[in-house]
Design a protein around this motif. Structure first.
Motif, PDB file in Angstrom:
ATOM      1  N   LYS A  62      -2.633  48.777  17.111  1.00 57.45           N
ATOM      2  CA  LYS A  62      -3.093  47.478  17.626  1.00 57.45           C
ATOM      3  C   LYS A  62      -1.908  46.604  18.042  1.00 57.45           C
ATOM      4  O   LYS A  62      -1.893  46.059  19.148  1.00 57.45           O
ATOM      5  CB  LYS A  62      -3.928  46.740  16.560  1.00 57.45           C
ATOM      6  N   THR A  63      -0.934  46.486  17.139  1.00 58.10           N
ATOM      7  CA  THR A  63       0.217  45.646  17.464  1.00 58.10           C
ATOM      8  C   THR A  63       1.057  46.281  18.562  1.00 58.10           C
ATOM      9  O   THR A  63       1.429  45.627  19.540  1.00 58.10           O
ATOM     10  CB  THR A  63       1.077  45.409  16.205  1.00 58.10           C
ATOM     11  N   ALA A  64       1.323  47.574  18.431  1.00 60.49           N
ATOM     12  CA  ALA A  64       2.146  48.260  19.429  1.00 60.49           C
ATOM     13  C   ALA A  64       1.463  48.230  20.794  1.00 60.49           C
ATOM     14  O   ALA A  64       2.117  47.988  21.820  1.00 60.49           O
ATOM     15  CB  ALA A  64       2.413  49.704  18.987  1.00 60.49           C
ATOM     16  N   LEU A 145      -2.738  36.069  17.861  1.00 56.47           N
ATOM     17  CA  LEU A 145      -2.752  35.862  16.419  1.00 56.47           C
ATOM     18  C   LEU A 145      -2.972  37.219  15.758  1.00 56.47           C
ATOM     19  O   LEU A 145      -4.096  37.708  15.663  1.00 56.47           O
ATOM     20  CB  LEU A 145      -3.850  34.868  16.023  1.00 56.47           C
ATOM     21  N   ASP A 146      -1.868  37.844  15.369  1.00 54.15           N
ATOM     22  CA  ASP A 146      -1.940  39.185  14.779  1.00 54.15           C
ATOM     23  C   ASP A 146      -2.287  39.047  13.294  1.00 54.15           C
ATOM     24  O   ASP A 146      -1.878  38.081  12.651  1.00 54.15           O
ATOM     25  CB  ASP A 146      -0.591  39.901  14.959  1.00 54.15           C
ATOM     26  N   GLU A 147      -3.029  40.002  12.782  1.00 47.90           N
ATOM     27  CA  GLU A 147      -3.490  39.978  11.383  1.00 47.90           C
ATOM     28  C   GLU A 147      -4.178  38.649  11.078  1.00 47.90           C
ATOM     29  O   GLU A 147      -3.943  38.009  10.051  1.00 47.90           O
ATOM     30  CB  GLU A 147      -2.320  40.279  10.432  1.00 47.90           C
ATOM     31  N   VAL A 148      -5.054  38.277  11.998  1.00 45.01           N
ATOM     32  CA  VAL A 148      -5.727  36.977  11.951  1.00 45.01           C
ATOM     33  C   VAL A 148      -6.643  36.857  10.729  1.00 45.01           C
ATOM     34  O   VAL A 148      -6.983  35.757  10.303  1.00 45.01           O
ATOM     35  CB  VAL A 148      -6.505  36.751  13.277  1.00 45.01           C
ATOM     36  N   ALA A 248      -1.040  55.994  12.125  1.00 40.44           N
ATOM     37  CA  ALA A 248       0.224  56.469  12.702  1.00 40.44           C
ATOM     38  C   ALA A 248       1.408  56.014  11.857  1.00 40.44           C
ATOM     39  O   ALA A 248       2.402  56.733  11.736  1.00 40.44           O
ATOM     40  CB  ALA A 248       0.382  55.955  14.132  1.00 40.44           C
ATOM     41  N   ARG A 249       1.288  54.838  11.267  1.00 36.80           N
ATOM     42  CA  ARG A 249       2.398  54.325  10.465  1.00 36.80           C
ATOM     43  C   ARG A 249       2.654  55.232   9.266  1.00 36.80           C
ATOM     44  O   ARG A 249       3.782  55.596   8.971  1.00 36.80           O
ATOM     45  CB  ARG A 249       2.081  52.914   9.990  1.00 36.80           C
ATOM     46  N   GLN A 250       1.548  55.616   8.604  1.00 37.87           N
ATOM     47  CA  GLN A 250       1.668  56.477   7.428  1.00 37.87           C
ATOM     48  C   GLN A 250       2.254  57.841   7.813  1.00 37.87           C
ATOM     49  O   GLN A 250       3.073  58.392   7.083  1.00 37.87           O
ATOM     50  CB  GLN A 250       0.275  56.642   6.818  1.00 37.87           C
TER      51      GLN A 250
HETATM   52 MG    MG Z   1      -0.301  45.408  13.327  1.00 37.97          MG
END
Ligand code: MG
Ligand code: ADP
Length: 412
Positions: A62-64, A145-148, A248-250
């Motif tokens: 989402k952020t990427a 607003l990320d992680e809103v 993907a992070r994990q």
């Molecule tokens: Mg994120």
């Protein structure tokens, strides 16, 4: 030779496996990005931007994906003279109120020398400051607003999208992108906020193994030297990743841990076996964290089960764990929980993967019951329970393990 020596046999650029590394291209997310792009199209048309709500579990890009598209949007918007685009991204992790969000946003538009204090103003004053910053900026403004979902009151989520309609803004055309790990956040918004913030809704699903392979291969190419990573390593990391959470992070963490082990062991190849070791080690860390997050009763129940395990009494029923748990509780001077609540703790422990619960049939009389045993290395659990052991006292069944400092320190 100094005390520290560079080791660069394995990695070319280890940082490429870190979460904050921004890849040039996003892979395996084409459809979702296409939809996201369409939602952003009004910006290029010089129209009022859509408000967008993007959700999906952690680590699904989402952020990427947002950064990637907005970078392109900024670049492409620069080609049109009549578009003056400003993008501000704010991560709401650690911020809980609309007030805090508003002060941070004001400061995003201000020079370092001109920042406002994040406390002490009436809320209306901060909002007024925000409107004047936005109008001074003018043009099209996209606020991410990320992680809103960290915001507990929705005032800002109501005010921002409506600012123009409410006459607070005359110059700037603003669009809000809200990103959330938690879909229930959207459901719990008041209807008026929901209808303005969620004009366009996008969902990013978990990654499957093939998509994870693409993502990991792309990063591995940058991160590792050529021919260092064995065939199959990426596939194995991706398979574990898809099985766990499609995160993907994990999966990137697992690949990095694997590379780190190769480096620590001084080998020159990253192998499948190291992936398995790395996974175990990461899992251990998670368990340790899980245990440290439990309440005192959770710790007492676990300690009770652990001693029974050491005595060869497991698998064991909840009612047979109870006497040991009760005596431990008495030893630290707390009232034991009723059996039902105690069983809840066993349930939580098994959900965390620290213990296992097996369902059994009562036989001819019908009904089922559960039998419990520990599911992790006993020494490791014991280490995580250090404080509890200290308070309750060292049970004879584990005295040898606790006395042997060396045994315990292996797990620190
Ligand atoms: Mg994120
Ligand atoms: P989220 O914001 O959904 O929690 P992120 O966007 O932070 O997840 O992604 C986690 C990590 O995985 C980041 O390092 C990111 O660069 C990487 N990643 C996620 N999706 C992709 C993708 N489609 N292509 C390349 N890298 C990706």
């Amino acid at each position: 030779m100094g005390m520290f020596e560079r080791d660069t046999e394995i990695y070319r650029n280890r940082d490429a496996l870190r979460e904050d590394y921004q890849p040039d291209e996003l892979v395996g997310r084409d459809e979702e990005l296409e939809r996201y792009k369409t939602a952003l199209q009004p910006v290029i048309n010089g129209e009022q931007p859509n408000n967008i709500f993007l959700y999906g579990k952690t680590g699904v890009g989402k952020t990427a994906g947002t950064r990637f598209l907005l970078d392109h949007l900024i670049e492409d918007a620069a080609q049109y003279e009549d578009i003056d685009l400003t993008v501000k991204m704010l991560n709401c992790d650690g911020l809980s109120s609309s007030y805090q969000i508003a002060t941070r946003l004001v400061n995003k538009f201000r020079a370092d020398s001109n920042q406002i204090s994040t406390t002490g103003y009436p809320r209306a004053t901060v909002y007024d400051m925000l409107w004047s910053e936005l109008d001074d900026c003018g043009g099209t403004v996209i606020i991410v607003l990320d992680e809103v979902d960290h915001i507990e009151d929705d005032s800002i989520l109501y005010q921002l999208p409506r600012a123009r309609a409410n006459g607070n803004l005359s110059e700037a055309k603003i669009g809000i992108i809200g990103i959330s790990n938690d879909f229930s956040f959207r459901d719990n918004l008041s209807p008026k906020v929901k209808s303005s913030l969620c004009e366009e809704e996008l969902q990013f699903p978990a990654y499957d193994a093939n998509e994870l392979i693409k993502i990991l291969s792309q990063r591995a190419q940058v991160a590792f030297h050529e021919d260092v990573v064995d065939d199959g390593v990426i596939e194995l990391c991706a398979a574990y990743g898809a099985k766990d959470a499609g995160d993907a992070r994990q999966s990137l963490d697992l690949l990095m841990k694997t590379g780190d082990l190769a480096r620590d062991y001084d080998t020159d190849t990253v192998t499948d076996d190291l992936v398995r070791d790395a996974r175990e080690e990461l899992e251990r860390g998670r368990i340790r964290e899980g245990i440290s997050g439990l309440t005192q009763h959770g710790h007492l129940v676990l300690y009770a089960l652990l001693t029974l395990e050491q005595q060869g009494e497991t698998p064991v029923r909840s009612r047979d764990i109870r006497p040991r748990y009760t005596s431990f509780a008495e030893q630290v001077g707390v009232d034991p929980l009723v059996p039902r609540r105690m069983r809840d703790h066993l349930g939580e422990l098994s959900m965390l993967g620290i213990i296992s619960a097996v369902e059994r049939n009562e036989g001819r009389r019908g009904g089922t019951y559960r039998e419990y045993s520990t599911d992790m290395d006993v020494g490791m659990i014991l280490k995580a329970l250090e404080e509890t052991v200290e308070q309750v006292g060292i049970h004879e069944s584990v005295s040898e393990m606790v006395d042997q400092e060396t045994t315990l320190s292996e797990y620190t």
